[in-house]
Design a protein around this motif. Structure first.
Motif, PDB file in Angstrom:
ATOM      1  N   PHE A 202      15.194-110.436 -20.880  1.00 52.01           N
ATOM      2  CA  PHE A 202      14.594-111.711 -21.767  1.00 52.01           C
ATOM      3  C   PHE A 202      15.907-111.882 -22.311  1.00 52.01           C
ATOM      4  O   PHE A 202      16.487-113.248 -22.679  1.00 52.01           O
ATOM      5  CB  PHE A 202      13.185-111.912 -21.985  1.00 52.01           C
ATOM      6  N   TRP A 206      19.310-114.770 -23.002  1.00 51.22           N
ATOM      7  CA  TRP A 206      18.598-115.895 -23.779  1.00 51.22           C
ATOM      8  C   TRP A 206      20.261-115.615 -24.870  1.00 51.22           C
ATOM      9  O   TRP A 206      20.816-116.999 -25.421  1.00 51.22           O
ATOM     10  CB  TRP A 206      18.062-115.842 -24.896  1.00 51.22           C
TER      11      TRP A 206
ATOM     12  N   THR B  48      14.008-119.071 -19.359  1.00 55.20           N
ATOM     13  CA  THR B  48      12.300-119.035 -18.903  1.00 55.20           C
ATOM     14  C   THR B  48      12.417-119.737 -17.790  1.00 55.20           C
ATOM     15  O   THR B  48      11.746-119.059 -16.349  1.00 55.20           O
ATOM     16  CB  THR B  48      11.437-119.680 -19.653  1.00 55.20           C
ATOM     17  N   THR B  73       4.909-118.340 -15.667  1.00 53.54           N
ATOM     18  CA  THR B  73       4.965-119.888 -15.799  1.00 53.54           C
ATOM     19  C   THR B  73       4.175-119.595 -17.797  1.00 53.54           C
ATOM     20  O   THR B  73       4.315-120.844 -17.868  1.00 53.54           O
ATOM     21  CB  THR B  73       3.832-120.673 -14.941  1.00 53.54           C
ATOM     22  N   LEU B  75       5.178-118.147 -20.220  1.00 52.79           N
ATOM     23  CA  LEU B  75       5.786-118.004 -21.227  1.00 52.79           C
ATOM     24  C   LEU B  75       5.712-119.209 -21.360  1.00 52.79           C
ATOM     25  O   LEU B  75       5.897-119.589 -23.051  1.00 52.79           O
ATOM     26  CB  LEU B  75       6.492-117.082 -20.733  1.00 52.79           C
ATOM     27  N   SER B  76       6.085-120.210 -20.219  1.00 55.52           N
ATOM     28  CA  SER B  76       7.016-121.244 -20.933  1.00 55.52           C
ATOM     29  C   SER B  76       6.173-122.006 -21.285  1.00 55.52           C
ATOM     30  O   SER B  76       6.551-122.912 -22.232  1.00 55.52           O
ATOM     31  CB  SER B  76       7.631-121.790 -19.374  1.00 55.52           C
ATOM     32  N   CYS B  79       5.717-121.260 -24.771  1.00 57.49           N
ATOM     33  CA  CYS B  79       7.305-122.298 -25.950  1.00 57.49           C
ATOM     34  C   CYS B  79       6.838-123.452 -25.889  1.00 57.49           C
ATOM     35  O   CYS B  79       7.307-124.704 -26.932  1.00 57.49           O
ATOM     36  CB  CYS B  79       7.919-121.609 -25.127  1.00 57.49           C
ATOM     37  N   THR B  85       6.642-127.617 -18.555  1.00 56.55           N
ATOM     38  CA  THR B  85       7.029-126.113 -18.132  1.00 56.55           C
ATOM     39  C   THR B  85       7.027-126.672 -16.359  1.00 56.55           C
ATOM     40  O   THR B  85       7.660-126.406 -15.579  1.00 56.55           O
ATOM     41  CB  THR B  85       5.471-125.519 -18.088  1.00 56.55           C
ATOM     42  N   THR B 145      -1.616-115.703 -20.639  1.00 56.06           N
ATOM     43  CA  THR B 145      -0.041-115.813 -19.025  1.00 56.06           C
ATOM     44  C   THR B 145      -0.966-115.128 -17.609  1.00 56.06           C
ATOM     45  O   THR B 145      -0.979-115.706 -17.144  1.00 56.06           O
ATOM     46  CB  THR B 145       0.648-114.697 -19.388  1.00 56.06           C
TER      47      THR B 145
END
Lengths: 262, 230
Positions: A202, A206, B48, B73, B75-76, B79, B85, B145
């Motif tokens: 990740f 990124w 993401t 999904t 995590l997105s 954020c 999302t 999550t």
């Protein structure tokens, strides 16, 4: 894990040079026809025609195609069985009531329904695979732009598309390194190892994404990626094939109306 | 979890598309604002999305017309909120159906509703609820999550049950049946996903805390406390 990624196959298929809109029209037309059909015969007919096109015209390896088809088919088969068991009907062959709210039975009607849905999934899958195996994603971005999808959404789609490949690269490298160091030897260990792989992939992706945007910004990128667009005109043969396919598919849907297995 | 192409009758395909479209439109509008304000969010959005793609491609067979896998999904949603999302998810689901023949186009609406809307909305709600309490931020991420994943499956079961109600007991009993079959694989999977994403979040906190603070995902003092623990 991602050996079955269809993108590589799509880049080298026999129908690569056919106009994207025509190919999409074949796929989408097949999906609509499958959904409109009321009998199991027409989806099977569509699946047969599209499979022939995939194997003979696009020259996809039959082994690849069979593998791609069999996994979802197995899911579809199991799901169809659930539907056979719950949907009920008049001509009962077998029934069982384990709980007051749950009654399982096999009837003539439910077998017909289950088989019909199974065939519809076969038809739909072949349509989806036709698009997936003949049209690379990069061609679809041009179609998306023509279809008036906002630029920043296409921008985001492209970034996601690129990131998928960056992530897969990272995951492949880290995974092999972890296996070498016995990272997946026990179940508990596997969880920590898997999480550390996800975390590392990740962050690394990124960073790579950051670099990518910075590099593009340095080249005056303003959020609108210049695409060549469609340069191949829809030839007479491909349009004729499309019309023939839609016409024969519609005829199959019409003629087979209401036909059932039993 | 992704419902397969051709599995839902066309009437239900249209219903789910009609539910998904307004949410997507709102998401696109929000996305536009975010992209105009802060272009640095773009790589994070991309990663993401890629993450959701990879996690939800790890499929395990399940008996219900779809299959079990993590969704990623949550995590997105933490954020960027649930609506953006949903746009990211819509793109990912489109890619999956055209890359891997996983999911489908007519059922895309139904899949967006379950994975892109209901799951993230639940995850985001839990995150907002726990954000300013004394609950450990990793626990918050875990719950958000894991439950986003669980509710994705609850919605999928509902979608299947509405399209194929049982003869005895109707929608309710087929809903219970579909849920029961999913639960076997999905409950452990949701817990594992929660643990994995909480650990991923730990990496972000350790390596890129500044962006979490700038995006106001957690306050500076919470992040510092978490870094102290780490």
């Amino acid at each position: 894990m991602f050996e079955e990624l269809l993108e590589d196959v799509a880049q080298n298929n026999g129908l690569r040079e056919v106009n994207t809109t025509v190919k999409l029209a074949v796929g989408l037309g097949a999906i609509v026809l499958c959904l409109l059909s009321t009998s199991y015969l027409s989806p099977l007919f569509i699946a047969l025609v599209l499979s022939a096109a995939i194997l003979l015209l696009a020259r996809i390896d039959i082994k690849t195609y069979a593998e791609l088809f069999l996994v979802p088919l197995w899911f579809a088969f199991l799901s169809a069985i659930v539907i056979v068991l719950i949907s009920g009907g008049e001509h009962i062959f077998w029934s069982w009531n384990p709980l007051s709210f749950l009654s399982l039975s096999i009837t003539r009607e439910s077998i017909n329904t289950g088989f019909f849905i199974f065939c519809r999934v076969i038809g739909g899958m072949s349509a989806l695979l036709f698009i997936a195996l003949t049209t690379p994603m990069t061609d679809l971005f041009a179609v998306m732009r023509k279809a008036c999808v906002p630029d920043f959404v296409i921008d985001l789609a492209m970034i996601i598309y690129r990131t998928i490949f960056i992530l897969m690269d990272q995951v492949r490298q880290i995974y092999h390194a972890q296996v070498m160091r016995l990272g997946y030897s026990t179940w508990r260990e596997s969880i920590t190892t898997f999480a550390s792989m996800c975390g590392a992939a990740f962050i690394a992706s990124w960073d790579e994404g950051d670099d990518l945007i910075r590099a593009m910004d340095a080249r005056c990128y303003d959020g609108k990626f210049a695409l060549m667009g469609e340069s191949r005109p829809a030839g007479f043969r491909s349009v004729a094939a499309l019309c023939l396919f839609i016409a024969s598919g519609s005829a199959a849907v019409y003629v087979s109306q209401g036909m059932t297995l039993l | 979890m992704h419902i397969m192409e051709g599995f839902l009758p066309w009437q239900w395909c249209i219903v789910w598309w009609l539910i998904a479209l307004p949410c997507l439109a709102f998401g696109v509008w929000q996305l536009k604002k975010v992209m105009e304000k802060d272009r640095e969010a773009l790589p994070l959005l991309g990663v993401t999305g890629g993450f959701i793609f990879i996690l939800s491609s790890l499929k395990l067979p399940s008996v219900t017309g779809s299959c079990s896998h993590p969704t990623g999904t949550g995590l997105s949603a933490i954020c960027f909120g649930p609506w953006i999302t949903s746009v990211v998810c819509a793109i990912v689901l489109l890619f999956q159906s055209l890359f891997l023949a996983h999911g489908g186009l007519s059922v895309l609406g139904a899949n967006i509703v379950s994975m892109g809307i209901v799951g993230p909305v639940i995850g985001y709600a839990i995150y907002r609820l726990l954000k300013d309490t004394s609950v450990n931020i990793y626990l918050t991420v875990f719950l958000a999550t894991a439950l986003a994943d669980m509710f994705t499956y609850v919605t999928t079961s509902l979608e299947l049950a509405l399209a194929y109600p049982a003869e005895v007991g109707g929608v309710a009993s087929s809903f219970i049946l579909f849920m029961g079959i999913f639960a076997v694989t999905q409950v452990p999977l949701a817990i594992v996903e929660g643990i994995v994403l909480a650990l991923v979040f730990k990496y972000i906190v350790a390596l890129k805390p500044d962006i979490l603070i700038r995006m106001k995902i957690f306050s500076e003092s919470q992040i510092n406390a978490a870094r102290g623990e780490a």
